[in-house]
Design an enzyme around this catalytic site. Structure first.
Site, PDB file in Angstrom:
ATOM      1  N   PRO A  18       0.793  -1.225   0.000  1.00 32.10           N
ATOM      2  CA  PRO A  18       0.000   0.000   0.000  1.00 32.10           C
ATOM      3  C   PRO A  18       0.825   1.275   0.000  1.00 32.10           C
ATOM      4  O   PRO A  18       1.826   1.392   0.718  1.00 32.10           O
ATOM      5  CB  PRO A  18      -0.797  -0.100   1.304  1.00 32.10           C
ATOM      6  CG  PRO A  18      -0.881  -1.545   1.591  1.00 32.10           C
ATOM      7  CD  PRO A  18       0.374  -2.153   1.053  1.00 32.10           C
ATOM      8  N   ASN A  19       0.365   2.213  -0.814  1.00 31.24           N
ATOM      9  CA  ASN A  19       0.880   3.594  -0.894  1.00 31.24           C
ATOM     10  C   ASN A  19       2.231   3.719  -1.584  1.00 31.24           C
ATOM     11  O   ASN A  19       2.694   4.838  -1.817  1.00 31.24           O
ATOM     12  CB  ASN A  19       0.942   4.243   0.503  1.00 31.24           C
ATOM     13  CG  ASN A  19      -0.427   4.279   1.153  1.00 31.24           C
ATOM     14  OD1 ASN A  19      -1.372   4.776   0.534  1.00 31.24           O
ATOM     15  ND2 ASN A  19      -0.565   3.731   2.347  1.00 31.24           N
ATOM     16  N   ARG A  26       4.901  11.134  -2.285  1.00 34.47           N
ATOM     17  CA  ARG A  26       4.506  10.875  -0.904  1.00 34.47           C
ATOM     18  C   ARG A  26       5.654  11.179   0.057  1.00 34.47           C
ATOM     19  O   ARG A  26       6.723  10.576  -0.055  1.00 34.47           O
ATOM     20  CB  ARG A  26       4.147   9.397  -0.804  1.00 34.47           C
ATOM     21  CG  ARG A  26       3.915   8.880   0.581  1.00 34.47           C
ATOM     22  CD  ARG A  26       3.948   7.355   0.603  1.00 34.47           C
ATOM     23  NE  ARG A  26       3.578   6.864   1.908  1.00 34.47           N
ATOM     24  CZ  ARG A  26       3.841   5.647   2.347  1.00 34.47           C
ATOM     25  NH1 ARG A  26       4.483   4.785   1.563  1.00 34.47           N
ATOM     26  NH2 ARG A  26       3.478   5.286   3.532  1.00 34.47           N
ATOM     27  N   TYR A  31      10.656   9.333   2.030  1.00 34.44           N
ATOM     28  CA  TYR A  31      10.751   8.260   1.033  1.00 34.44           C
ATOM     29  C   TYR A  31      11.525   8.650  -0.233  1.00 34.44           C
ATOM     30  O   TYR A  31      11.747   7.801  -1.094  1.00 34.44           O
ATOM     31  CB  TYR A  31       9.343   7.772   0.666  1.00 34.44           C
ATOM     32  CG  TYR A  31       8.616   7.181   1.853  1.00 34.44           C
ATOM     33  CD1 TYR A  31       9.095   6.041   2.487  1.00 34.44           C
ATOM     34  CD2 TYR A  31       7.469   7.782   2.363  1.00 34.44           C
ATOM     35  CE1 TYR A  31       8.452   5.502   3.597  1.00 34.44           C
ATOM     36  CE2 TYR A  31       6.809   7.254   3.476  1.00 34.44           C
ATOM     37  CZ  TYR A  31       7.312   6.120   4.081  1.00 34.44           C
ATOM     38  OH  TYR A  31       6.670   5.594   5.172  1.00 34.44           O
ATOM     39  N   ASN A  84       8.547  -4.972  -0.605  1.00 30.02           N
ATOM     40  CA  ASN A  84       8.339  -3.897   0.353  1.00 30.02           C
ATOM     41  C   ASN A  84       6.847  -3.924   0.682  1.00 30.02           C
ATOM     42  O   ASN A  84       6.034  -3.429  -0.101  1.00 30.02           O
ATOM     43  CB  ASN A  84       8.743  -2.541  -0.236  1.00 30.02           C
ATOM     44  CG  ASN A  84       8.573  -1.423   0.790  1.00 30.02           C
ATOM     45  OD1 ASN A  84       7.929  -1.602   1.816  1.00 30.02           O
ATOM     46  ND2 ASN A  84       9.155  -0.272   0.508  1.00 30.02           N
ATOM     47  N   ALA A  87       2.871  -0.676   4.886  1.00 32.25           N
ATOM     48  CA  ALA A  87       2.305  -0.792   6.227  1.00 32.25           C
ATOM     49  C   ALA A  87       1.854  -2.223   6.558  1.00 32.25           C
ATOM     50  O   ALA A  87       1.707  -2.570   7.744  1.00 32.25           O
ATOM     51  CB  ALA A  87       1.131   0.178   6.383  1.00 32.25           C
ATOM     52  N   GLU A 109      13.078  -8.686   2.376  1.00 31.52           N
ATOM     53  CA  GLU A 109      12.187  -7.594   2.797  1.00 31.52           C
ATOM     54  C   GLU A 109      12.947  -6.272   2.676  1.00 31.52           C
ATOM     55  O   GLU A 109      14.063  -6.150   3.182  1.00 31.52           O
ATOM     56  CB  GLU A 109      11.766  -7.836   4.247  1.00 31.52           C
ATOM     57  CG  GLU A 109      10.873  -6.756   4.809  1.00 31.52           C
ATOM     58  CD  GLU A 109      10.530  -7.001   6.285  1.00 31.52           C
ATOM     59  OE1 GLU A 109      10.719  -8.136   6.786  1.00 31.52           O
ATOM     60  OE2 GLU A 109      10.091  -6.036   6.936  1.00 31.52           O
ATOM     61  N   HIS A 111      12.752  -1.932   2.918  1.00 26.19           N
ATOM     62  CA  HIS A 111      12.081  -0.675   3.278  1.00 26.19           C
ATOM     63  C   HIS A 111      12.969   0.478   2.869  1.00 26.19           C
ATOM     64  O   HIS A 111      14.192   0.444   3.086  1.00 26.19           O
ATOM     65  CB  HIS A 111      11.817  -0.608   4.785  1.00 26.19           C
ATOM     66  CG  HIS A 111      10.955  -1.726   5.256  1.00 26.19           C
ATOM     67  ND1 HIS A 111       9.592  -1.735   5.052  1.00 26.19           N
ATOM     68  CD2 HIS A 111      11.261  -2.892   5.867  1.00 26.19           C
ATOM     69  CE1 HIS A 111       9.099  -2.872   5.538  1.00 26.19           C
ATOM     70  NE2 HIS A 111      10.090  -3.591   6.030  1.00 26.19           N
ATOM     71  N   ARG A 118      12.022   5.023  13.350  1.00 27.20           N
ATOM     72  CA  ARG A 118      10.752   5.749  13.237  1.00 27.20           C
ATOM     73  C   ARG A 118       9.818   5.372  14.403  1.00 27.20           C
ATOM     74  O   ARG A 118      10.275   4.900  15.427  1.00 27.20           O
ATOM     75  CB  ARG A 118      10.141   5.464  11.867  1.00 27.20           C
ATOM     76  CG  ARG A 118      11.058   5.926  10.722  1.00 27.20           C
ATOM     77  CD  ARG A 118      10.426   5.716   9.371  1.00 27.20           C
ATOM     78  NE  ARG A 118       9.207   6.518   9.218  1.00 27.20           N
ATOM     79  CZ  ARG A 118       8.310   6.315   8.254  1.00 27.20           C
ATOM     80  NH1 ARG A 118       8.503   5.350   7.366  1.00 27.20           N
ATOM     81  NH2 ARG A 118       7.240   7.072   8.172  1.00 27.20           N
TER      82      ARG A 118
HETATM   83  C1  DQA Z   1       7.922   1.465   4.337  1.00 28.05           C
HETATM   84  C2  DQA Z   1       7.879   1.638   5.860  1.00 28.05           C
HETATM   85  C3  DQA Z   1       6.496   1.332   6.398  1.00 28.05           C
HETATM   86  O1  DQA Z   1       6.462   1.525   7.797  1.00 28.05           O
HETATM   87  C4  DQA Z   1       5.469   2.255   5.768  1.00 28.05           C
HETATM   88  O2  DQA Z   1       4.178   1.918   6.207  1.00 28.05           O
HETATM   89  C5  DQA Z   1       5.545   2.273   4.287  1.00 28.05           C
HETATM   90  C6  DQA Z   1       6.856   2.282   3.651  1.00 28.05           C
HETATM   91  C7  DQA Z   1       9.296   1.897   3.755  1.00 28.05           C
HETATM   92  O3  DQA Z   1       9.553   1.556   2.609  1.00 28.05           O
HETATM   93  O4  DQA Z   1      10.060   2.599   4.412  1.00 28.05           O
HETATM   94  O5  DQA Z   1       4.533   2.363   3.598  1.00 28.05           O
HETATM   95  O6  DQA Z   1       7.742   0.090   4.030  1.00 28.05           O
END
Ligand code: DQA
Length: 154
Positions: A18-19, A26, A31, A84, A87, A109, A111, A118
């Protein structure tokens, strides 16, 4: 029948939760400016350069179930995953179970941000215990670092 090289799974799944479709716009202070299509292009370029007969299939979804359906449909053809989960990292037992069901397929994984630097709710990952490793905090480069690790594993 003996398994030949031709039968071996060849797909690397490059998955984003998501996102992550909003990368570039964003919260760029967290990011960065790089977009998801740009990240995907970098990963594809490196896989092509490796010249191992591997193919990348990328998928982003804002929906947990869509990610799970996508992964399940490719179980037999997949040799490695870079994910990735956004959330869903911190919430999804269902995504973890789906990845765990891949039996031996290495999962990396990734990020962009350093989740441990954070908010506390980001410090726990449901995915990390079933991943081969986690790369966090190196921005878009994390996907390429993850890919290097994956190429060594497959
Ligand atoms: C994320 C970190 C997550 O906590 C967050 O919800 C994201 C992006 C990152 O790439 O840093 O959507 O996965």
């Amino acid at each position: 029948m003996p398994i030949t090289t031709a039968d071996k799974p060849k797909k690397i799944l490059l998955l984003n939760g998501p996102n992550l479709n909003l990368l570039g716009e964003r919260q760029p202070e967290i990011y960065g400016q790089t977009t998801l299509p740009e990240i995907i292009a970098l990963v594809r370029q490196r896989v092509a350069q490796a010249d191992r007969g591997l193919e990348v299939e990328d998928f982003q979804s804002n929906h947990e179930g869509h990610l799970i359906d996508f992964i399940q449909a490719r179980r037999k053809q997949t040799c490695g995953i870079i994910i990735n989960p956004g959330a869903l990292t911190h919430s999804s037992i269902a995504l973890r179970d789906c990845l765990a069901a891949l039996d031996g397929v290495p999962i990396i994984e990734v990020h962009l941000s350093n989740i441990y630097a954070r908010e506390e709710f980001r410090h726990h990952s449901y995915i990390a215990p079933i991943a081969r490793g986690q790369i966090t905090g190196f921005g878009p480069k994390g996907y390429l670092l993850g890919l290097e690790a994956l190429l060594d594993l497959i």
